[in-house]
Scaffold this active site. Structure first.
Site, PDB file in Angstrom:
ATOM      1  N   GLU A  74       0.837  -1.208   0.000  1.00 35.85           N
ATOM      2  CA  GLU A  74       0.000   0.000   0.000  1.00 35.85           C
ATOM      3  C   GLU A  74       0.867   1.252   0.000  1.00 35.85           C
ATOM      4  O   GLU A  74       0.612   2.220  -0.725  1.00 35.85           O
ATOM      5  CB  GLU A  74      -0.901   0.045   1.239  1.00 35.85           C
ATOM      6  CG  GLU A  74      -1.860  -1.114   1.371  1.00 35.85           C
ATOM      7  CD  GLU A  74      -1.294  -2.272   2.179  1.00 35.85           C
ATOM      8  OE1 GLU A  74      -0.135  -2.664   1.940  1.00 35.85           O
ATOM      9  OE2 GLU A  74      -2.022  -2.789   3.034  1.00 35.85           O
ATOM     10  N   CYS A 111      -2.074  -3.136   7.389  1.00 39.58           N
ATOM     11  CA  CYS A 111      -1.464  -3.022   8.718  1.00 39.58           C
ATOM     12  C   CYS A 111      -1.731  -1.620   9.283  1.00 39.58           C
ATOM     13  O   CYS A 111      -2.149  -0.705   8.556  1.00 39.58           O
ATOM     14  CB  CYS A 111       0.035  -3.301   8.644  1.00 39.58           C
ATOM     15  SG  CYS A 111       0.999  -1.933   7.978  1.00 39.58           S
TER      16      CYS A 111
HETATM   17  N1  THU Z   1       2.421  -6.388   4.117  1.00 41.14           N
HETATM   18  C1  THU Z   1       1.911  -5.530   3.175  1.00 41.14           C
HETATM   19  O1  THU Z   1       2.445  -5.392   2.070  1.00 41.14           O
HETATM   20  N2  THU Z   1       0.798  -4.826   3.497  1.00 41.14           N
HETATM   21  C2  THU Z   1       0.153  -4.911   4.700  1.00 41.14           C
HETATM   22  O2  THU Z   1      -0.792  -4.156   4.941  1.00 41.14           O
HETATM   23  C3  THU Z   1       0.562  -5.911   5.678  1.00 41.14           C
HETATM   24  C4  THU Z   1       1.862  -6.576   5.435  1.00 41.14           C
HETATM   25  C5  THU Z   1       3.636  -7.140   3.775  1.00 41.14           C
HETATM   26  C6  THU Z   1       4.876  -6.655   4.474  1.00 41.14           C
HETATM   27  C7  THU Z   1       5.743  -7.899   4.459  1.00 41.14           C
HETATM   28  O3  THU Z   1       6.475  -7.925   3.235  1.00 41.14           O
HETATM   29  C8  THU Z   1       4.760  -9.053   4.449  1.00 41.14           C
HETATM   30  O4  THU Z   1       3.504  -8.493   4.115  1.00 41.14           O
HETATM   31  C9  THU Z   1       4.655  -9.769   5.774  1.00 41.14           C
HETATM   32  O5  THU Z   1       4.474  -8.873   6.810  1.00 41.14           O
END
Ligand code: THU
Length: 160
Positions: A74, A111
């Site tokens: 994101e 997240c």
């Molecule tokens: N991740 C995202 O790309 N977006 C989120 O909102 C949550 C987590 C990714 C970060 C990392 O590369 C992987 O997911 C595991 O945390």
């Protein structure tokens, strides 16, 4: 003492029931997963934004051997859009993952850090961003604003 309660509303839809424009960004987010650099987590995330100038900007998660340097899909998309089109507003944002547990697809929501960054973009332009959470089972969770999943956000005006 008082109790403060809050409510959120999310729509759960099949991807084919979305408007064409919404389907396009959900599919762009799913396609963007392919460009993830996720060799540590093996968890690919894709994101796609629709801007008010008609452009679609995509991103995917980019990991690093120094784990905390990883950037979520994101934020890769949002910062790229903010740089490339500094005067554009984000109208819609889709996030796609493929995550199954016990044979059942579960939605993966942005997240906390990404929620905060999406909220900043909403406040910056005073417009709500529709958010779509896309899983591999073609079920889509839709919300009218990130504020649905970020109540009591910390914001620019709190600093004054
Ligand atoms: N991740 C995202 O790309 N977006 C989120 O909102 C949550 C987590 C990714 C970060 C990392 O590369 C992987 O997911 C595991 O945390």
């Amino acid at each position: 003492m008082a109790i403060v309660k809050f409510e959120s509303e999310l729509e759960v839809l099949h991807i084919n029931d979305l408007d064409l424009e919404d389907q396009v960004i959900c599919k762009a987010a799913t396609k963007a997963m392919k460009n993830a650099y996720a060799i540590y987590s093996n968890f690919q995330v894709g994101s796609a934004l629709l801007l008010d100038n008609g452009e679609i900007v995509t991103g995917s998660n980019q990991e690093n051997a120094v784990y905390p340097l990883t950037l979520c899909a994101e934020r890769v998309a949002i910062f790229a859009a903010s740089h490339q089109y500094p005067n554009a507003s984000i109208l819609k944002l889709a996030v796609a993952t493929s995550h199954e547990e016990k044979g059942e697809e579960i939605p993966v929501f942005p997240c906390g850090s990404c929620r905060q960054v999406i909220n900043e973009q909403e406040d910056r332009r005073s417009n709500s961003i529709e958010v779509f959470i896309v899983g591999s089972d073609e079920k889509v969770y839709k919300m009218a604003s990130i504020k649905a999943i970020l109540p009591f956000a910390f914001k620019k005006s709190d600093l004054k």
